[in-house]
Write an enzyme that holds these catalytic residues in place. Structure first.
Site, PDB file in Angstrom:
ATOM      1  N   HIS A  68       0.878  -1.179   0.000  1.00 25.26           N
ATOM      2  CA  HIS A  68       0.000   0.000   0.000  1.00 25.26           C
ATOM      3  C   HIS A  68       0.910   1.223   0.000  1.00 25.26           C
ATOM      4  O   HIS A  68       1.917   1.264   0.716  1.00 25.26           O
ATOM      5  CB  HIS A  68      -0.892   0.022   1.244  1.00 25.26           C
ATOM      6  CG  HIS A  68      -1.552   1.343   1.487  1.00 25.26           C
ATOM      7  ND1 HIS A  68      -2.627   1.801   0.736  1.00 25.26           N
ATOM      8  CD2 HIS A  68      -1.285   2.330   2.393  1.00 25.26           C
ATOM      9  CE1 HIS A  68      -2.988   2.992   1.172  1.00 25.26           C
ATOM     10  NE2 HIS A  68      -2.199   3.341   2.182  1.00 25.26           N
ATOM     11  N   CYS A 114      -4.666   1.874  -4.584  1.00 25.98           N
ATOM     12  CA  CYS A 114      -3.864   2.949  -3.995  1.00 25.98           C
ATOM     13  C   CYS A 114      -2.587   3.223  -4.784  1.00 25.98           C
ATOM     14  O   CYS A 114      -2.150   4.373  -4.901  1.00 25.98           O
ATOM     15  CB  CYS A 114      -3.517   2.598  -2.549  1.00 25.98           C
ATOM     16  SG  CYS A 114      -2.614   1.026  -2.379  1.00 25.98           S
TER      17      CYS A 114
END
Length: 228
Positions: free
Chosen positions: A98, A168
């Site tokens: 992430h 993301c």
């Protein structure tokens, strides 16, 4: 010109020699017009500089401020991917990544709730596992927030989130190029294709496609005040 004299270095233009008019007062047989001289190249305009945007800036103007841009990288598996991926996927994965962008003293990221922001390291993920220096940007905070608003209303709405194809890291890569012209590292953006290239990844795709990730602790971004 006397013998041995040096010709002037600046360009000049001199008119033809003009003979005296009939009946003119006594004087020299020939008279020369006054030379017209022009400044050499690099004279009064040499102090102007043209910025990449095309606007000339004089030496008196302050240069545009530079703002550092960082990429925060988090391993959502907390080390599990490194240990289990050889058994489950038949290949080594160092993490389930992430990422977020750090600029103008805030952290910005994308998840199933849309674009969010917080103080750097302010989500429940805690501090990042690694930090990548993406360089500097001249983009002001006001322009950047307007840009984020447009992304939040188009490409990066919450309902557009997809774990493999629009996540993301897609957001971080897009914003990094807008700010600095640089992409984020390929080992991050190539992760979904690496997983899906394995039989185990293909078998689990229907389940994984339904997973939506939204790191808790951020504030949903809004046009009016940057955060809400």
């Amino acid at each position: 010109m006397r013998r041995g004299s040096v010709a002037p270095s600046v360009p000049s233009v001199t008119s033809r020699l003009v003979p005296p008019r009939p009946g003119a007062a006594a004087g020299p047989a020939l008279r020369a017009a006054i030379p017209l001289r022009f400044p050499a190249a690099g004279g009064c305009l040499s102090g102007l500089r043209v910025s990449p945007g095309g606007r000339a800036r004089t030496p008196m103007e302050e240069p545009l401020a530079l703002h550092p841009v960082k990429l925060y990288v988090y391993d959502l598996s907390k080390g599990m991917a490194r240990r289990l991926s050889p058994l489950m996927l038949g290949k080594q994965l160092d993490g389930i990544w992430h990422t977020s962008i750090i600029v103008h003293k805030d952290e910005f990221f994308y998840g199933s709730g849309g674009i969010s922001s917080c103080a750097p390291g302010g989500t429940l993920l805690g501090p990042p596992d690694s930090v990548v220096d993406l360089g500097n940007t001249e983009v002001t905070e006001e322009i950047f927030l307007e840009y984020l608003s447009s992304l939040g209303e188009s490409m990066f709405r919450g309902e557009s989130y997809n774990l493999f194809e629009h996540n993301c890291n897609t957001f971080s890569n897009e914003v990094a190029q807008f700010l600095t012209g640089r992409k984020i590292p390929s080992y991050i953006t190539d992760l979904p294709s690496e997983v899906l290239a394995t039989p185990f990844g293909q078998a689990l795709r229907p389940l994984l496609d339904s997973i939506q990730i939204q790191p808790p602790g951020g504030n949903t971004f809004s046009r009016h005040n940057g955060q809400s």
